[in-house]
Scaffold this motif. Structure first.
Motif, mmCIF file in Angstrom:
data_model
loop_
_atom_site.group_PDB
_atom_site.id
_atom_site.type_symbol
_atom_site.label_atom_id
_atom_site.label_comp_id
_atom_site.label_asym_id
_atom_site.label_seq_id
_atom_site.Cartn_x
_atom_site.Cartn_y
_atom_site.Cartn_z
ATOM 1 N N ALA A 21 0.830 -1.206 0.000
ATOM 2 C CA ALA A 21 0.000 0.000 0.000
ATOM 3 C C ALA A 21 0.864 1.257 0.000
ATOM 4 O O ALA A 21 0.590 2.214 -0.733
ATOM 5 C CB ALA A 21 -0.926 -0.009 1.217
ATOM 6 N N ARG A 22 1.907 1.257 0.793
ATOM 7 C CA ARG A 22 2.794 2.429 0.845
ATOM 8 C C ARG A 22 3.507 2.643 -0.487
ATOM 9 O O ARG A 22 3.676 3.778 -0.946
ATOM 10 C CB ARG A 22 3.802 2.268 1.981
ATOM 11 N N GLU A 23 3.917 1.544 -1.121
ATOM 12 C CA GLU A 23 4.607 1.685 -2.406
ATOM 13 C C GLU A 23 3.656 2.203 -3.476
ATOM 14 O O GLU A 23 4.018 3.089 -4.259
ATOM 15 C CB GLU A 23 5.211 0.354 -2.843
ATOM 16 N N ILE A 24 2.438 1.682 -3.508
ATOM 17 C CA ILE A 24 1.462 2.122 -4.497
ATOM 18 C C ILE A 24 1.135 3.599 -4.289
ATOM 19 O O ILE A 24 0.995 4.364 -5.254
ATOM 20 C CB ILE A 24 0.197 1.246 -4.419
ATOM 21 N N GLU A 25 1.012 4.028 -3.045
ATOM 22 C CA GLU A 25 0.788 5.447 -2.771
ATOM 23 C C GLU A 25 1.962 6.272 -3.266
ATOM 24 O O GLU A 25 1.782 7.328 -3.885
ATOM 25 C CB GLU A 25 0.571 5.678 -1.278
ATOM 26 N N GLY A 26 3.180 5.782 -3.019
ATOM 27 C CA GLY A 26 4.367 6.495 -3.464
ATOM 28 C C GLY A 26 4.478 6.611 -4.974
ATOM 29 O O GLY A 26 5.073 7.568 -5.486
ATOM 30 N N LEU A 27 3.908 5.661 -5.694
ATOM 31 C CA LEU A 27 3.938 5.696 -7.154
ATOM 32 C C LEU A 27 2.930 6.687 -7.737
ATOM 33 O O LEU A 27 2.957 6.954 -8.935
ATOM 34 C CB LEU A 27 3.666 4.300 -7.720
ATOM 35 N N GLY A 28 2.029 7.175 -6.896
ATOM 36 C CA GLY A 28 1.087 8.183 -7.360
ATOM 37 C C GLY A 28 -0.284 7.672 -7.732
ATOM 38 O O GLY A 28 -1.097 8.423 -8.294
ATOM 39 N N ALA A 29 -0.584 6.406 -7.442
ATOM 40 C CA ALA A 29 -1.919 5.882 -7.729
ATOM 41 C C ALA A 29 -2.954 6.579 -6.850
ATOM 42 O O ALA A 29 -2.643 7.094 -5.769
ATOM 43 C CB ALA A 29 -1.958 4.379 -7.505
ATOM 44 N N ASP A 30 -4.192 6.594 -7.325
ATOM 45 C CA ASP A 30 -5.282 7.208 -6.569
ATOM 46 C C ASP A 30 -5.913 6.238 -5.581
ATOM 47 O O ASP A 30 -6.352 6.649 -4.502
ATOM 48 C CB ASP A 30 -6.374 7.697 -7.529
ATOM 49 N N ASP A 31 -5.996 4.963 -5.974
ATOM 50 C CA ASP A 31 -6.727 3.957 -5.195
ATOM 51 C C ASP A 31 -5.876 2.721 -4.960
ATOM 52 O O ASP A 31 -5.022 2.377 -5.782
ATOM 53 C CB ASP A 31 -7.974 3.465 -5.950
ATOM 54 N N LEU A 32 -6.180 2.037 -3.859
ATOM 55 C CA LEU A 32 -5.766 0.650 -3.643
ATOM 56 C C LEU A 32 -7.029 -0.138 -3.353
ATOM 57 O O LEU A 32 -7.847 0.277 -2.531
ATOM 58 C CB LEU A 32 -4.798 0.536 -2.457
ATOM 59 N N VAL A 284 3.391 -1.710 -12.536
ATOM 60 C CA VAL A 284 2.560 -0.552 -12.203
ATOM 61 C C VAL A 284 3.365 0.731 -12.367
ATOM 62 O O VAL A 284 2.876 1.724 -12.931
ATOM 63 C CB VAL A 284 2.010 -0.677 -10.771
ATOM 64 N N ARG A 285 4.610 0.732 -11.916
ATOM 65 C CA ARG A 285 5.464 1.917 -12.016
ATOM 66 C C ARG A 285 5.608 2.345 -13.485
ATOM 67 O O ARG A 285 5.477 3.524 -13.820
ATOM 68 C CB ARG A 285 6.835 1.629 -11.407
#
Length: 292
Positions: A21-32, A284-285
């Protein structure tokens, strides 16, 4: 606004959720988005962990099976999470996989009635109303949440078939459209959703369309085909469509990004990526950078 999300796959170890979750947030995604499937993990607990580990991500539950969830208890759980993490929760509710519901003794014949009554009760409770319903399936008498949230989180229906899509348009804040469905399927689904909205008899409110799609980024066409073959086989059977009609955001990164854009263009508000194959975070990145 075009939103992009990422799914925490149910096959991953639960201990990986917080870092993911932290990595996905760091990549700039809006949702998990987290999954609630029988035997894997609970959706509310997964969403709470992800929210607690991040600062701005919206977290979606995709999806809670109505037969497995008391609407009063589900509303209590969602209200608690929404109060602690306001504005960052979206909750999906669906029919549940019939075979799984039968395994735990909660299968019902009145699937449409159960889903509609569950979503109606949950939304009303989250708005702070005192709710009574002597429904076809759901029975509730004078229940009110002591601590309703200031603003109710969206409750969306995870459905596939036409009558269920119409129901979603009537009773839900949005619709989750499952993997494997491309622009033509989204356009058809929107027709059913809008028909349901028209049957409300009043001006419909906002209705978010969330589309899940498999992501497989790579330049080796043979490897992509090998990795996605099980997905195509599964969704050919489940959606009852030819293999060539199973939609994937697959191929070189520019191709994958263009296929994601085609879902937005067809009417999706949010596209949620479900990575397939090696290095899901890396995939994803790459695609987020291309979309940016």
């Amino acid at each position: 606004m075009r939103r992009i999300g990422v799914m925490f796959d149910r096959a991953r170890q639960p201990e990986e959720l917080i870092a993911f979750a932290r990595e996905i947030e760091g990549l700039g995604a809006d949702d998990l988005w987290v999954v609630e499937d029988l035997g894997w993990a609970g959706g509310v607990s997964s969403a709470t962990l992800a929210l607690g580990a991040t600062e701005r991500l919206r977290v979606g539950i995709g999806i809670s099976p109505a037969p497995l969830r008391s609407p009063a208890l589900l509303a209590m759980e969602l209200a608690m999470v929404e109060r602690v993490f306001p504005g960052r929760l979206i909750a999906g509710v669906g029919h549940g996989v019939p075979e799984w519901m039968a395994q735990v003794g909660v299968g019902v014949r009145e699937k449409l009635a159960l889903l509609g009554e569950t979503i109606t009760v949950v939304r009303a409770l989250l708005r702070g109303e005192t709710v009574s319903l002597d429904g076809q399936v759901v029975k509730i008498d004078g229940v009110r949440l002591v601590h309703p949230p200031a603003d109710a989180p969206p409750v969306v229906a995870g459905v596939v078939r036409p009558r269920s899509l119409e129901l979603s348009g009537r009773v839900a804040d949005g619709t989750v459209i499952a993997e494997g469905q491309g622009p033509k399927a989204i356009a058809a689904a929107l027709g059913h959703i809008r028909k349901g909205q028209a049957e409300q008899g009043e001006r419909p409110g906002p209705h978010e369309v969330v589309v899940f799609t498999h992501l497989c980024v790579g330049d080796d066409a043979e490897r992509i085909a090998e990795l996605t073959a099980p997905v195509v086989e599964e969704y050919t059977a489940w959606l009852k469509v030819p293999a060539e009609d199973v939609f994937l955001a697959a191929g070189p990164v520019a191709t994958a990004a263009e296929r994601i854009r085609s879902l937005w263009d067809a009417g999706a508000d949010t596209v949620v990526l479900r990575p397939v194959g090696e290095d899901p975070e890396g995939q994803v990145r790459r695609v987020l950078a291309e979309l940016a």
